[in-house]
Design a protein around this motif. Structure first.
Motif, PDB file in Angstrom:
ATOM      1  N   SER A 113       0.879  -1.038   0.050  1.00  0.00           N
ATOM      2  CA  SER A 113      -0.039  -0.132   0.129  1.00  0.00           C
ATOM      3  C   SER A 113       0.888   1.238  -0.065  1.00  0.00           C
ATOM      4  O   SER A 113       0.429   2.228  -0.899  1.00  0.00           O
ATOM      5  CB  SER A 113      -1.014   0.208   1.111  1.00  0.00           C
ATOM      6  N   VAL A 114       1.870   1.428   0.615  1.00  0.00           N
ATOM      7  CA  VAL A 114       3.134   2.398   0.793  1.00  0.00           C
ATOM      8  C   VAL A 114       3.421   2.504  -0.637  1.00  0.00           C
ATOM      9  O   VAL A 114       3.611   3.674  -1.223  1.00  0.00           O
ATOM     10  CB  VAL A 114       3.901   2.305   1.979  1.00  0.00           C
ATOM     11  N   ALA A 115       3.652   1.488  -1.487  1.00  0.00           N
ATOM     12  CA  ALA A 115       4.352   1.374  -2.538  1.00  0.00           C
ATOM     13  C   ALA A 115       3.244   2.050  -3.735  1.00  0.00           C
ATOM     14  O   ALA A 115       3.661   2.810  -4.441  1.00  0.00           O
ATOM     15  CB  ALA A 115       4.785   0.111  -3.135  1.00  0.00           C
ATOM     16  N   GLN A 116       2.053   1.714  -3.424  1.00  0.00           N
ATOM     17  CA  GLN A 116       1.281   2.108  -4.388  1.00  0.00           C
ATOM     18  C   GLN A 116       0.793   3.783  -4.130  1.00  0.00           C
ATOM     19  O   GLN A 116       0.856   4.482  -5.324  1.00  0.00           O
ATOM     20  CB  GLN A 116      -0.304   1.552  -3.975  1.00  0.00           C
ATOM     21  N   GLU A 117       0.897   3.977  -3.060  1.00  0.00           N
ATOM     22  CA  GLU A 117       0.991   5.676  -2.792  1.00  0.00           C
ATOM     23  C   GLU A 117       2.128   6.101  -3.385  1.00  0.00           C
ATOM     24  O   GLU A 117       2.155   7.469  -3.998  1.00  0.00           O
ATOM     25  CB  GLU A 117       0.855   5.901  -1.308  1.00  0.00           C
ATOM     26  N   LEU A 118       3.412   5.473  -3.393  1.00  0.00           N
ATOM     27  CA  LEU A 118       4.389   6.279  -4.106  1.00  0.00           C
ATOM     28  C   LEU A 118       4.320   6.210  -5.523  1.00  0.00           C
ATOM     29  O   LEU A 118       4.790   7.130  -6.316  1.00  0.00           O
ATOM     30  CB  LEU A 118       5.684   5.570  -3.499  1.00  0.00           C
ATOM     31  N   LEU A 119       3.770   5.154  -6.268  1.00  0.00           N
ATOM     32  CA  LEU A 119       3.514   4.960  -7.380  1.00  0.00           C
ATOM     33  C   LEU A 119       2.534   6.242  -7.872  1.00  0.00           C
ATOM     34  O   LEU A 119       2.761   6.910  -8.946  1.00  0.00           O
ATOM     35  CB  LEU A 119       2.899   3.772  -7.780  1.00  0.00           C
ATOM     36  N   ALA A 120       1.632   6.391  -7.325  1.00  0.00           N
ATOM     37  CA  ALA A 120       0.546   7.536  -7.355  1.00  0.00           C
ATOM     38  C   ALA A 120       1.177   8.743  -7.519  1.00  0.00           C
ATOM     39  O   ALA A 120       1.328   9.828  -8.345  1.00  0.00           O
ATOM     40  CB  ALA A 120      -0.759   7.472  -6.536  1.00  0.00           C
ATOM     41  N   ARG A 121       2.314   8.978  -6.595  1.00  0.00           N
ATOM     42  CA  ARG A 121       3.218  10.261  -6.421  1.00  0.00           C
ATOM     43  C   ARG A 121       3.905  10.267  -7.525  1.00  0.00           C
ATOM     44  O   ARG A 121       4.482  11.525  -8.005  1.00  0.00           O
ATOM     45  CB  ARG A 121       3.595  10.272  -4.919  1.00  0.00           C
ATOM     46  N   HIS A 122       4.385   9.188  -7.971  1.00  0.00           N
ATOM     47  CA  HIS A 122       5.386   9.329  -9.169  1.00  0.00           C
ATOM     48  C   HIS A 122       4.577   9.881 -10.255  1.00  0.00           C
ATOM     49  O   HIS A 122       5.411  10.898 -11.119  1.00  0.00           O
ATOM     50  CB  HIS A 122       5.717   7.725 -10.004  1.00  0.00           C
ATOM     51  N   TYR A 123       3.435   9.809 -10.612  1.00  0.00           N
ATOM     52  CA  TYR A 123       2.715  10.388 -11.625  1.00  0.00           C
ATOM     53  C   TYR A 123       2.438  11.742 -11.302  1.00  0.00           C
ATOM     54  O   TYR A 123       1.816  12.582 -12.183  1.00  0.00           O
ATOM     55  CB  TYR A 123       1.295   9.537 -11.936  1.00  0.00           C
ATOM     56  N   GLU A 124       2.530  12.114  -9.964  1.00  0.00           N
ATOM     57  CA  GLU A 124       2.173  13.549  -9.534  1.00  0.00           C
ATOM     58  C   GLU A 124       3.811  14.345  -9.735  1.00  0.00           C
ATOM     59  O   GLU A 124       3.921  15.461  -8.976  1.00  0.00           O
ATOM     60  CB  GLU A 124       1.727  13.546  -8.314  1.00  0.00           C
ATOM     61  N   SER A 125       4.790  13.663 -10.043  1.00  0.00           N
ATOM     62  CA  SER A 125       6.261  14.187 -10.057  1.00  0.00           C
ATOM     63  C   SER A 125       6.860  14.677  -8.824  1.00  0.00           C
ATOM     64  O   SER A 125       7.549  15.386  -8.703  1.00  0.00           O
ATOM     65  CB  SER A 125       6.159  15.445 -11.145  1.00  0.00           C
ATOM     66  N   ARG A 126       6.233  13.758  -7.898  1.00  0.00           N
ATOM     67  CA  ARG A 126       6.932  13.820  -6.477  1.00  0.00           C
ATOM     68  C   ARG A 126       7.941  12.949  -6.082  1.00  0.00           C
ATOM     69  O   ARG A 126       8.693  13.266  -5.011  1.00  0.00           O
ATOM     70  CB  ARG A 126       5.694  13.790  -5.430  1.00  0.00           C
ATOM     71  N   VAL A 127       8.233  11.871  -6.806  1.00  0.00           N
ATOM     72  CA  VAL A 127       9.274  11.005  -6.772  1.00  0.00           C
ATOM     73  C   VAL A 127       9.374  10.385  -8.127  1.00  0.00           C
ATOM     74  O   VAL A 127       8.322  10.297  -8.966  1.00  0.00           O
ATOM     75  CB  VAL A 127       8.853   9.916  -5.802  1.00  0.00           C
ATOM     76  N   GLU A 128      10.383   9.842  -8.450  1.00  0.00           N
ATOM     77  CA  GLU A 128      10.839   9.171  -9.552  1.00  0.00           C
ATOM     78  C   GLU A 128      11.228   7.706  -9.392  1.00  0.00           C
ATOM     79  O   GLU A 128      12.014   7.417  -8.873  1.00  0.00           O
ATOM     80  CB  GLU A 128      11.877   9.817 -10.539  1.00  0.00           C
ATOM     81  N   LEU A 129      10.291   6.739  -9.928  1.00  0.00           N
ATOM     82  CA  LEU A 129      10.299   5.412  -9.765  1.00  0.00           C
ATOM     83  C   LEU A 129      10.686   4.890 -11.094  1.00  0.00           C
ATOM     84  O   LEU A 129      10.435   5.283 -12.263  1.00  0.00           O
ATOM     85  CB  LEU A 129       8.930   4.814  -9.292  1.00  0.00           C
ATOM     86  N   ALA A 130      11.486   3.675 -10.939  1.00  0.00           N
ATOM     87  CA  ALA A 130      11.830   3.033 -11.981  1.00  0.00           C
ATOM     88  C   ALA A 130      11.241   1.622 -12.276  1.00  0.00           C
ATOM     89  O   ALA A 130      11.048   1.289 -13.360  1.00  0.00           O
ATOM     90  CB  ALA A 130      13.525   2.539 -11.911  1.00  0.00           C
ATOM     91  N   SER A 131      10.656   1.010 -11.382  1.00  0.00           N
ATOM     92  CA  SER A 131      10.049  -0.197 -11.307  1.00  0.00           C
ATOM     93  C   SER A 131       9.243  -0.385  -9.996  1.00  0.00           C
ATOM     94  O   SER A 131       9.733   0.053  -8.862  1.00  0.00           O
ATOM     95  CB  SER A 131      10.711  -1.352 -11.891  1.00  0.00           C
ATOM     96  N   CYS A 132       8.572  -1.321 -10.022  1.00  0.00           N
ATOM     97  CA  CYS A 132       7.801  -1.602  -8.639  1.00  0.00           C
ATOM     98  C   CYS A 132       7.480  -3.330  -8.600  1.00  0.00           C
ATOM     99  O   CYS A 132       6.525  -3.538  -9.746  1.00  0.00           O
ATOM    100  CB  CYS A 132       6.595  -0.862  -8.186  1.00  0.00           C
ATOM    101  N   VAL A 133       7.785  -3.945  -7.714  1.00  0.00           N
ATOM    102  CA  VAL A 133       7.578  -5.455  -7.818  1.00  0.00           C
ATOM    103  C   VAL A 133       6.469  -5.518  -6.237  1.00  0.00           C
ATOM    104  O   VAL A 133       7.029  -5.050  -5.155  1.00  0.00           O
ATOM    105  CB  VAL A 133       8.857  -6.301  -7.954  1.00  0.00           C
ATOM    106  N   PHE A 134       5.624  -6.150  -6.393  1.00  0.00           N
ATOM    107  CA  PHE A 134       4.647  -6.336  -5.203  1.00  0.00           C
ATOM    108  C   PHE A 134       4.675  -8.042  -4.868  1.00  0.00           C
ATOM    109  O   PHE A 134       4.524  -8.651  -5.733  1.00  0.00           O
ATOM    110  CB  PHE A 134       3.262  -6.145  -5.499  1.00  0.00           C
ATOM    111  N   LEU A 135       4.847  -8.375  -3.577  1.00  0.00           N
ATOM    112  CA  LEU A 135       4.642  -9.272  -2.816  1.00  0.00           C
ATOM    113  C   LEU A 135       3.307  -9.377  -2.648  1.00  0.00           C
ATOM    114  O   LEU A 135       2.764  -8.308  -2.452  1.00  0.00           O
ATOM    115  CB  LEU A 135       5.741  -9.879  -1.791  1.00  0.00           C
TER     116      LEU A 135
END
Length: 300
Positions: A113-135
């Motif tokens: 859930s924390v990663a999902q929020e960071l992913l949403a923030r990526h699209y708001e240009s608040r953090v830059e993500l390169a990939s995400c893997v969920f367990l």
């Protein structure tokens, strides 16, 4: 080939500390290369990643912390815990470490859930993500099936349930969610309990469990972010997990375009503990695909 365990006593000695909003946060970092942020689940801590830690640090700059209220980090009693603030914490840790490159995420359970929020923030240009893997985790509130202890902690009597929570209660809960042939040893349960019990952790379990209704609040924001498709995603899931097993993966495949999923048969809610070699193999293959994507052959 088995992966080497890092004993909890050794893991704890390798930790460092930084301060977030006046609270002491324990974190770990090692290796060089692209930054890889590991985000743990509930009710455990970053030690969950210890089997994968050394092999991952051979390729990446690996970073992890015990989030606020977890493990050996501060567990303030009079605090309203939220997934949004835990995402703030992860960004503060990256800033503390002067991480400027795009970040890869590897998350589990609550950390999903924390990663999902960071992913949403990526699209708001608040953090830059390169990939995400969920367990295994509750990526969709409609597929999350809480165990009895979670239901009790969510009830009006949750504060009493938390204060009475014991190692035996943790063992009963973990027996429900681990695979039938991959349950933790008594020694591992001692270590899990040590991390829960640290800093009087049981007294705040009813506060931490507020993440379950919080997921419903942010569901559309987070699912929309996963559906954007610009950040590469993969799910590696223990299929027999009653909380977020194969039924969650089926929902993921329904909602996420070109879904990249791996199901581990007979593995439960903690794949990184139960089948670390398999998880490592599938994680590294995902990362290798980012470096060397499959070639598309054109026919005329």
């Amino acid at each position: 080939m088995a992966l080497a365990e890092i004993p909890l006593c050794v893991w704890r000695k390798r930790s460092q500390t930084f301060v977030f909003h006046g609270h002491s946060i324990r974190y770990w970092t090692a290796g060089q290369g692209e930054p890889l942020l590991l985000i743990h689940g509930f009710p455990s801590a970053s030690w969950d990643w210890h089997y994968l830690w050394q092999p991952l640090t051979q390729r990446f700059r690996v970073i992890a912390c015990d989030m606020l209220g977890f493990g050996d980090s501060a567990k303030p009693a009079n605090h309203d815990y939220s997934l949004q603030q835990q995402a703030d914490l992860q960004l503060a840790l990256l800033e503390h470490l002067n991480v400027e490159q795009p970040v890869h995420l590897f998350a589990h359970d609550y950390g999903d859930s924390v990663a999902q929020e960071l992913l949403a923030r990526h699209y708001e240009s608040r953090v830059e993500l390169a990939s995400c893997v969920f367990l295994n985790g509750g990526l969709f509130p409609e597929t999350h099936r809480p165990v009895l202890m979670q239901k009790l902690l969510l009830s009006p009597l949750g504060w009493m349930i938390g204060r009475a929570f014991s190692r035996d209660g943790l063992v009963r809960s973990f027996r429900q969610i681990f695979g039938p042939h991959t349950r933790p040893s008594e020694s591992q349960m001692d270590d899990f309990w040590s991390l829960v019990e640290s800093h009087h952790g049981p007294r705040i379990l009813h506060k931490l469990i507020a993440y379950v209704p919080e997921r419903r609040v942010w569901r559309n924001r987070w699912v929309s972010a996963m559906q954007r498709g610009e950040v590469p995603l993969r799910v590696i899931d223990g299929g027999v997990d009653p909380v977020s097993g194969v039924h969650m993966v089926e929902r993921y495949r329904e909602l996420i375009p070109e879904a990249d999923t791996v199901v581990l048969p007979d593995i439960g809610h903690y794949p990184q503990i139960e089948a670390p070699c398999e998880v490592l193999k599938h994680y590294l293959s995902f990362r290798d695909q980012l470096l060397f994507p499959p070639r598309k052959v054109a026919y005329s």
